[in-house]
Write a protein that holds these residues in place. Structure first.
Motif, PDB file in Angstrom:
ATOM      1  N   UNK A  35       0.826  -1.206   0.000  1.00 39.27           N
ATOM      2  CA  UNK A  35       0.000   0.000   0.000  1.00 39.27           C
ATOM      3  C   UNK A  35       0.866   1.264   0.000  1.00 39.27           C
ATOM      4  N   UNK A  36       1.983   1.229   0.748  1.00 38.87           N
ATOM      5  CA  UNK A  36       2.866   2.399   0.822  1.00 38.87           C
ATOM      6  C   UNK A  36       3.436   2.725  -0.554  1.00 38.87           C
ATOM      7  N   UNK A  37       3.872   1.703  -1.296  1.00 42.29           N
ATOM      8  CA  UNK A  37       4.378   1.919  -2.650  1.00 42.29           C
ATOM      9  C   UNK A  37       3.275   2.462  -3.572  1.00 42.29           C
ATOM     10  N   UNK A  38       2.086   1.894  -3.460  1.00 42.89           N
ATOM     11  CA  UNK A  38       1.004   2.289  -4.353  1.00 42.89           C
ATOM     12  C   UNK A  38       0.500   3.698  -4.066  1.00 42.89           C
ATOM     13  N   UNK A  52      12.803  -7.979  -8.022  1.00 36.54           N
ATOM     14  CA  UNK A  52      12.160  -9.036  -7.241  1.00 36.54           C
ATOM     15  C   UNK A  52      10.977  -8.536  -6.420  1.00 36.54           C
ATOM     16  N   UNK A  53      11.220  -7.537  -5.573  1.00 34.70           N
ATOM     17  CA  UNK A  53      10.198  -7.164  -4.592  1.00 34.70           C
ATOM     18  C   UNK A  53       8.906  -6.675  -5.238  1.00 34.70           C
ATOM     19  N   UNK A  54       8.998  -5.756  -6.196  1.00 33.11           N
ATOM     20  CA  UNK A  54       7.790  -5.198  -6.796  1.00 33.11           C
ATOM     21  C   UNK A  54       6.945  -6.282  -7.456  1.00 33.11           C
ATOM     22  N   UNK A  63       2.936  -5.385  -7.857  1.00 29.43           N
ATOM     23  CA  UNK A  63       2.735  -3.959  -8.174  1.00 29.43           C
ATOM     24  C   UNK A  63       3.832  -3.432  -9.109  1.00 29.43           C
ATOM     25  N   UNK A  64       4.454  -4.314  -9.836  1.00 28.67           N
ATOM     26  CA  UNK A  64       5.599  -3.923 -10.654  1.00 28.67           C
ATOM     27  C   UNK A  64       5.241  -2.839 -11.672  1.00 28.67           C
ATOM     28  N   UNK A  65       4.175  -3.036 -12.427  1.00 27.54           N
ATOM     29  CA  UNK A  65       3.824  -2.081 -13.471  1.00 27.54           C
ATOM     30  C   UNK A  65       3.437  -0.729 -12.895  1.00 27.54           C
ATOM     31  N   UNK A  66       2.638  -0.745 -11.818  1.00 28.28           N
ATOM     32  CA  UNK A  66       2.165   0.518 -11.231  1.00 28.28           C
ATOM     33  C   UNK A  66       3.310   1.349 -10.670  1.00 28.28           C
ATOM     34  N   UNK A  67       4.218   0.705  -9.967  1.00 32.06           N
ATOM     35  CA  UNK A  67       5.295   1.445  -9.303  1.00 32.06           C
ATOM     36  C   UNK A  67       6.357   1.894 -10.304  1.00 32.06           C
TER      37      UNK A  67
END
Length: 257
Positions: free
Chosen positions: A131-134, A153-155, A160-164
């Motif tokens: 949520x913090x990343x988004x 790796x993490x995203x 949430x890779x594409x969004x971030x």
């Protein structure tokens, strides 16, 4: 024009090349160990028989001219390297560092920060980190070990890779904390020891254990060093119990000898 550009690039590189003291041990550290390195290198010459230490800095990896592999590849007369363990292992495999002298000094944990005074997001669970990343309008991460883990790796693991990636960027060479302090990113993550010395930010906390990436920092003697005995003595000092409190104060977890 191409020739002029090449000359300009060469001149720029030469102007960025540091001068080296003939009577000093030359050691280079990447950012995660830098604060501990500065303090310990300053203290080291007070020990009996110890050489003064010329401190140099550069990323463990990446494509910038300041990166440790690039500096060794162009023949800078460095005696000791201090960097993330896997990157050091690659230097050893490439024949640039002596594997028999490798000593693991400390472990580093990834933390995240916001501009000073801004609300701090919850990072207590993987879902909260997601949520913090988004929710952050802009995000930054490094081009070294922590950033490589976040980007590759993490995203994806958090889904949430594409969004971030659409609103975030990997920062070469410059500490992520500085980008956050300048409000060029609303949320940034890097190793705690690299965020801790930066003014103008608030460290929110470390990533939860289940998604944390622990990065070992290790030192080794450069194969081309002409001061192998003195270089090894400095590494043993960095790894000693006497040095552990300074290492811990910098935000790292020292390995006990």
């Amino acid at each position: 024009m191409a020739a002029l550009a090449a000359v300009a690039a060469a001149a720029s590189l030469l102007s960025a090349t540091p001068s080296f003291a003939a009577d000093a041990l030359v050691a280079i550290s990447s950012g995660g160990f830098a604060e501990a390195f500065k303090a310990l290198a300053k203290d080291y010459p007070s020990r009996a028989g110890a050489l003064p230490v010329q401190t140099e800095f550069g990323p463990s990896m990446g494509k910038t001219p300041q990166a440790i592999p690039a500096r060794l590849a162009r023949g800078e007369p460095i005696d000791v390297v201090i960097m993330v363990g896997p990157a050091l292992d690659q230097l050893i495999a490439d024949g640039l560092a002596d594997g028999s002298t490798k000593v693991v000094l400390a472990d580093s944990y990834i933390a995240c920060a916001v501009p000073a005074g801004d609300p701090k997001p919850d990072l207590s669970t993987p879902e909260a980190v997601r949520d913090a990343f988004l929710q952050a309008p802009s995000v930054a991460w490094s081009d070294s070990a922590s950033g490589e883990y976040i980007q590759h790796e993490l995203l994806a693991r958090l889904g949430i890779e594409a969004q971030v990636k659409a609103k975030g960027r990997q920062i070469p060479a410059t500490p992520v904390g500085e980008i956050v302090a300048q409000r060029k990113a609303a949320f940034g993550c890097q190793q705690r020891s690299e965020l801790q010395p930066v003014p103008g930010i608030d460290i929110v906390g470390e990533l939860p254990d289940v998604i944390q990436k622990i990065t070992p920092y290790a030192a080794a003697v450069v194969r081309s060093s002409t001061r192998r005995k003195e270089a090894m003595a400095f590494i043993q000092f960095l790894a000693s119990r006497d040095s552990a409190p300074t290492v811990a104060k910098s935000g790292l977890h020292p390995r006990q000898p």
